[in-house]
Design a protein around this motif. Structure first.
Motif, mmCIF file in Angstrom:
data_model
loop_
_atom_site.group_PDB
_atom_site.id
_atom_site.type_symbol
_atom_site.label_atom_id
_atom_site.label_comp_id
_atom_site.label_asym_id
_atom_site.label_seq_id
_atom_site.Cartn_x
_atom_site.Cartn_y
_atom_site.Cartn_z
ATOM 1 N N ARG A 1 8.753 5.124 -0.279
ATOM 2 C CA ARG A 1 9.018 4.379 -1.508
ATOM 3 C C ARG A 1 9.783 5.224 -2.518
ATOM 4 N NH1 ARG A 1 8.912 -0.499 0.388
ATOM 5 N NH2 ARG A 1 6.965 -0.975 1.474
ATOM 6 N N LEU A 2 9.500 6.542 -2.574
ATOM 7 C CA LEU A 2 10.246 7.386 -3.495
ATOM 8 C C LEU A 2 11.712 7.496 -3.056
ATOM 9 C CD1 LEU A 2 10.271 9.199 -5.940
ATOM 10 C CD2 LEU A 2 9.522 11.111 -4.486
ATOM 11 N N ARG A 3 11.953 7.624 -1.732
ATOM 12 C CA ARG A 3 13.337 7.658 -1.234
ATOM 13 C C ARG A 3 14.017 6.321 -1.526
ATOM 14 N NH1 ARG A 3 12.480 9.388 3.442
ATOM 15 N NH2 ARG A 3 13.436 11.465 3.365
ATOM 16 N N GLN A 4 13.267 5.214 -1.385
ATOM 17 C CA GLN A 4 13.842 3.899 -1.668
ATOM 18 C C GLN A 4 14.261 3.796 -3.129
ATOM 19 O OE1 GLN A 4 11.167 0.701 -0.733
ATOM 20 N NE2 GLN A 4 12.644 -0.911 -1.202
ATOM 21 N N MET A 5 13.425 4.298 -4.049
ATOM 22 C CA MET A 5 13.762 4.251 -5.471
ATOM 23 C C MET A 5 15.016 5.068 -5.765
ATOM 24 S SD MET A 5 10.106 4.417 -7.520
ATOM 25 C CE MET A 5 9.240 5.578 -6.479
ATOM 26 N N LEU A 6 15.082 6.292 -5.251
ATOM 27 C CA LEU A 6 16.226 7.161 -5.538
ATOM 28 C C LEU A 6 17.507 6.608 -4.930
ATOM 29 C CD1 LEU A 6 14.567 10.679 -5.063
ATOM 30 C CD2 LEU A 6 15.175 9.537 -7.207
ATOM 31 N N ASP B 1 0.850 -1.194 0.000
ATOM 32 C CA ASP B 1 0.000 0.000 0.000
ATOM 33 C C ASP B 1 0.884 1.242 0.000
ATOM 34 O OD1 ASP B 1 -2.319 -1.541 0.150
ATOM 35 O OD2 ASP B 1 -2.134 -1.718 2.340
ATOM 36 N N LEU B 2 0.428 2.282 -0.670
ATOM 37 C CA LEU B 2 1.173 3.535 -0.760
ATOM 38 C C LEU B 2 0.585 4.560 0.205
ATOM 39 C CD1 LEU B 2 1.590 3.866 -4.644
ATOM 40 C CD2 LEU B 2 3.196 2.874 -2.987
ATOM 41 N N ALA B 3 1.453 5.154 1.013
ATOM 42 C CA ALA B 3 1.047 6.258 1.902
ATOM 43 C C ALA B 3 1.401 7.566 1.193
ATOM 44 C CB ALA B 3 1.755 6.138 3.252
ATOM 45 N N GLU B 4 0.545 8.039 0.345
ATOM 46 C CA GLU B 4 0.858 9.175 -0.517
ATOM 47 C C GLU B 4 0.672 10.498 0.216
ATOM 48 O OE1 GLU B 4 -1.596 8.665 -3.916
ATOM 49 O OE2 GLU B 4 -0.386 7.057 -4.776
ATOM 50 N N GLN B 5 1.537 11.458 -0.120
ATOM 51 C CA GLN B 5 1.466 12.816 0.400
ATOM 52 C C GLN B 5 2.217 13.736 -0.546
ATOM 53 O OE1 GLN B 5 3.807 13.447 4.013
ATOM 54 N NE2 GLN B 5 4.821 11.468 3.665
ATOM 55 N N HIS B 6 1.963 15.020 -0.434
ATOM 56 C CA HIS B 6 2.661 15.996 -1.274
ATOM 57 C C HIS B 6 4.046 16.237 -0.690
ATOM 58 C CE1 HIS B 6 -0.665 17.007 -3.935
ATOM 59 N NE2 HIS B 6 -1.467 16.968 -2.872
ATOM 60 N N LEU B 7 5.077 15.951 -1.476
ATOM 61 C CA LEU B 7 6.459 16.018 -1.012
ATOM 62 C C LEU B 7 7.174 17.194 -1.652
ATOM 63 C CD1 LEU B 7 7.340 12.220 -1.399
ATOM 64 C CD2 LEU B 7 6.448 13.393 0.634
ATOM 65 N N ASP B 8 8.092 17.782 -0.861
ATOM 66 C CA ASP B 8 8.993 18.817 -1.386
ATOM 67 C C ASP B 8 10.127 18.099 -2.088
ATOM 68 O OD1 ASP B 8 10.836 20.782 -1.894
ATOM 69 O OD2 ASP B 8 10.437 21.871 -0.036
ATOM 70 N N LEU B 9 10.087 18.107 -3.441
ATOM 71 C CA LEU B 9 11.027 17.313 -4.216
ATOM 72 C C LEU B 9 12.471 17.758 -3.986
ATOM 73 C CD1 LEU B 9 11.251 15.025 -6.236
ATOM 74 C CD2 LEU B 9 11.013 16.682 -8.074
ATOM 75 N N GLU B 10 12.700 19.057 -3.902
ATOM 76 C CA GLU B 10 14.065 19.559 -3.727
ATOM 77 C C GLU B 10 14.653 19.082 -2.400
ATOM 78 O OE1 GLU B 10 17.313 21.412 -5.314
ATOM 79 O OE2 GLU B 10 15.331 21.261 -6.252
ATOM 80 N N GLU B 11 13.845 19.101 -1.375
ATOM 81 C CA GLU B 11 14.321 18.657 -0.071
ATOM 82 C C GLU B 11 14.617 17.162 -0.076
ATOM 83 O OE1 GLU B 11 12.689 18.465 4.566
ATOM 84 O OE2 GLU B 11 11.624 19.656 3.053
ATOM 85 N N LEU B 12 13.755 16.371 -0.765
ATOM 86 C CA LEU B 12 13.965 14.926 -0.816
ATOM 87 C C LEU B 12 15.245 14.584 -1.573
ATOM 88 C CD1 LEU B 12 12.837 12.121 -0.179
ATOM 89 C CD2 LEU B 12 11.614 12.208 -2.355
ATOM 90 N N LEU B 13 15.522 15.286 -2.673
ATOM 91 C CA LEU B 13 16.738 15.027 -3.433
ATOM 92 C C LEU B 13 17.977 15.364 -2.601
ATOM 93 C CD1 LEU B 13 15.785 16.370 -6.999
ATOM 94 C CD2 LEU B 13 15.610 14.050 -6.108
#
Length: 596
Positions: free
Chosen positions: A480-485, A429-441
């Motif tokens: 999951r996005l952090r895991q992919m990157l 299951d995905l726990a989706e939320q609006h992420l600050d892409l610049e901060e995550l990178l």
């Protein structure tokens, strides 16, 4: 060709030539018309002979009647005699002299004038004057020459010399006879033409009927061939289930040699067709209610041998003109082999699902059993490495570092395996939320910066620190996005030689979607190696697997996770030049840039 059409074709063989039929019909009509003309002429000649006798009698009586009548009273005497004729009132009576001049006549009609003209022509030709005693004969001869049926009677010697009493029919009998003959001939010709036309039409119809019969015969042969060579069983059955007709395939399906063998034993072999009586009830109820049954599968029995098999049946009801059911027809296909395959597939699927459940249960249990001691090992190693329990000798610090590195690697492997099992079981299951892409990178590059620094590899983020290029917001599962990157960055650092460069960036596509890209200047892959890299637990090169740690789950997990976000994974790689892996997210997951 069927036996019913052969006699008709033999009997109508001569009708195959319309022209010959028309000519034959015309000839027959002409022969009949000639016979009719001869018969009519004979009858008319007999009638004319009787008429001549009547006229001669009238002339003789008239001669006796006017013999002693004075010359001035003879016209009145002719009129009285004419009135006494009764049914012969169509006769013209007259007195002619030796030159053919009409002295007296009654009534005043053309026939007698024609005779006078004939006598005048005789005198003009210089013919010798006839003896008065034979004047009547001369008048008859001239009348016959003029085609006038005239009969004259000689006058008595005591009467006026050189005179003849003449009786002439008002209608020219011989001319009427010729006209009748011409009419009969014309009618015969017309009849011949009509008969010829009718004969031609009849021949055409016969030819059309013959062609239709031949076509029907060909279709009968074709249908018979289809019936005999069909692989499916074809049958006709009474409403009580008694077989009326059966194709060879249907007979063999029941265990018989052929249809005749089946018909001979159909009243002896009384085994029921349906094994389950309930299926028989459903079949006949559906057939009588709907008039048709399609794809009806049941276990049935071969009536002659008693062997069971599975059959699929299609049937339709046949009704009479009043709509009453009379019998039904259908086809039967042996589906035993297909049913066996389907049963085996269902059994294999059930076994596979059971195996998957067993594996998932095992992994779930093992995740607890492995993670609990592994977390303890990692935790105590971190305590020892930090010197909380006291200082370590250099060799001890090296050993603790190796234990910590191995524990963390083992934990990553366990996590990847568990994630893959969850995805395969559909439990991710995905726990989706609006992420600050610049901060995550920035967080991801910071986490892997020490590893890159130890290998002498530069990690570059083109948009970092540029206020005009502030990253947009992305709707995604942060973990999951952090895991992919991190997977992509660690692979890029792993397969890039010292002195190389790894780049992490993003760009907005023309369709409004957002793409994240990780590129390197490493070893690269061929197209075939890219396909291998996307298979779970597979690595491109065994030699590389020995040089670099890994389980072969990184790229497959990234591909599955980005697809769960509605995106796609693209890999562009050139051997010995580097690789670029791009995560494409749909436009609806991306919000406008913060700078905008």
């Amino acid at each position: 060709m069927s036996l019913g059409t052969a006699p008709f074709l033999r009997a109508s063989h001569w009708l195959r030539r319309p022209v010959a039929v028309a000519l034959a019909s015309g000839c027959v009509a002409l022969v009949l018309s000639g016979l009719a003309v001869l018969f009519t002429s004979s009858i008319r000649e007999q009638a004319l002979s009787h008429h001549h006798a009547d006229l001669a009698m009238q002339a003789t009586l008239l001669a006796l009647y006017v013999r002693d009548v004075p010359a001035e009273e003879r016209p009145a005497a002719l009129r009285r005699f004419h009135g006494a004729l009764g049914e012969h009132a169509d006769t013209v009576l007259g007195l002619l002299d030796g030159q053919g001049h009409v002295i007296a006549q009654y009534p005043d009609r053309p026939p007698l004038q024609g005779l006078a003209a004939a006598l005048a022509d005789r005198d003009h030709a210089g013919t010798t004057r006839v003896d008065p005693g034979h004047l009547g004969d001369e008048v008859e001869r001239l009348a016959a020459h003029a085609y006038m049926p005239v009969t004259a009677g000689a006058m008595a010697a005591s009467g006026p010399p050189g005179m003849a009493v003449v009786a002439v029919p008002e209608i020219e009998v011989s001319g009427a006879t010729r006209r009748d003959q011409l009419i009969v001939i014309a009618a015969a010709v017309a009849l011949a033409v009509i008969i010829g036309i009718l004969g031609g039409l009849l021949a055409r119809k016969a030819r059309a009927a013959q062609e239709a019969a031949e076509q029907l015969g060909r279709r009968e042969v074709e249908l018979r061939q289809l019936f005999d060579h069909a692989t499916e069983g074809i049958y006709r059955s009474a409403l009580n289930g008694r077989i009326l007709r059966a194709s060879p395939a249907m007979a063999r399906m029941h265990g018989y040699d052929d249809e005749s063998h089946m018909m001979a034993l159909r009243d002896t072999d009384r085994r029921p067709w349906f094994i389950d009586p309930e299926r028989a009830r459903v079949f006949f109820e559906t057939l009588l209610r709907d008039g048709v049954v399609r794809g009806f599968e049941s276990e049935v029995c071969r009536r002659h041998t008693g062997e069971r098999f599975w059959a699929m049946e299609n049937a339709w009801l046949v009704r009479d003109a009043e709509g009453n059911p009379t019998f039904f027809e259908g086809t039967v296909q042996d589906v035993t082999e297909r049913r066996t395959v389907e049963t085996n597939l269902r059994r294999a699927q059930a076994d596979a699902e059971q195996s998957s459940r067993t594996k998932s249960s095992f992994l779930a249990n093992m995740s607890h059993e492995l993670r609990t001691p592994l977390n303890a090992i990692i935790g105590f190693s971190e305590v020892l490495e930090a010197g909380i329990a006291g200082p370590l000798t250099p060799r001890q610090a090296e050993y603790v570092g190796d234990v910590l590195t191995s524990g963390r690697h083992l934990l990553e492997v366990i996590n990847d395996i568990l994630d893959l099992s969850k995805i395969e079981a559909g439990h991710l299951d995905l726990a989706e939320q609006h992420l600050d892409l610049e901060e995550l990178l920035e967080d991801c590059t910071a986490m892997l910066q020490p590893l890159a620094a130890r290998k002498g590899i530069a990690v570059v983020t083109p948009h970092q620190g540029d206020p005009t290029q502030a990253g947009p917001s992305l709707l995604a599962d942060q973990h999951r996005l952090r895991q992919m990157l991190l997977n992509l960055l660690s692979n890029a650092i792993k397969f890039t030689d010292p002195g190389g460069r790894v780049t992490l960036g993003w760009h907005r596509r023309g369709d409004g979607g957002l793409s994240l890209a990780v590129s390197d200047t490493g070893q690269g892959m061929s197209a075939e190696e890219v396909e291998v890299a996307l298979i779970p637990f597979r690595q491109v090169d065994a030699a590389l697997s020995r040089r670099h740690e890994g389980t072969g789950l990184g790229l497959p997990l990234v591909k599955i996770l980005v697809e769960r976000h509605g995106g796609t994974l693209e890999i562009e790689s050139v051997k010995d030049r580097g690789t670029c892996v791009t995560l494409n997210f749909p436009a609806w997951r991306s919000q406008p840039d913060k700078a905008a």
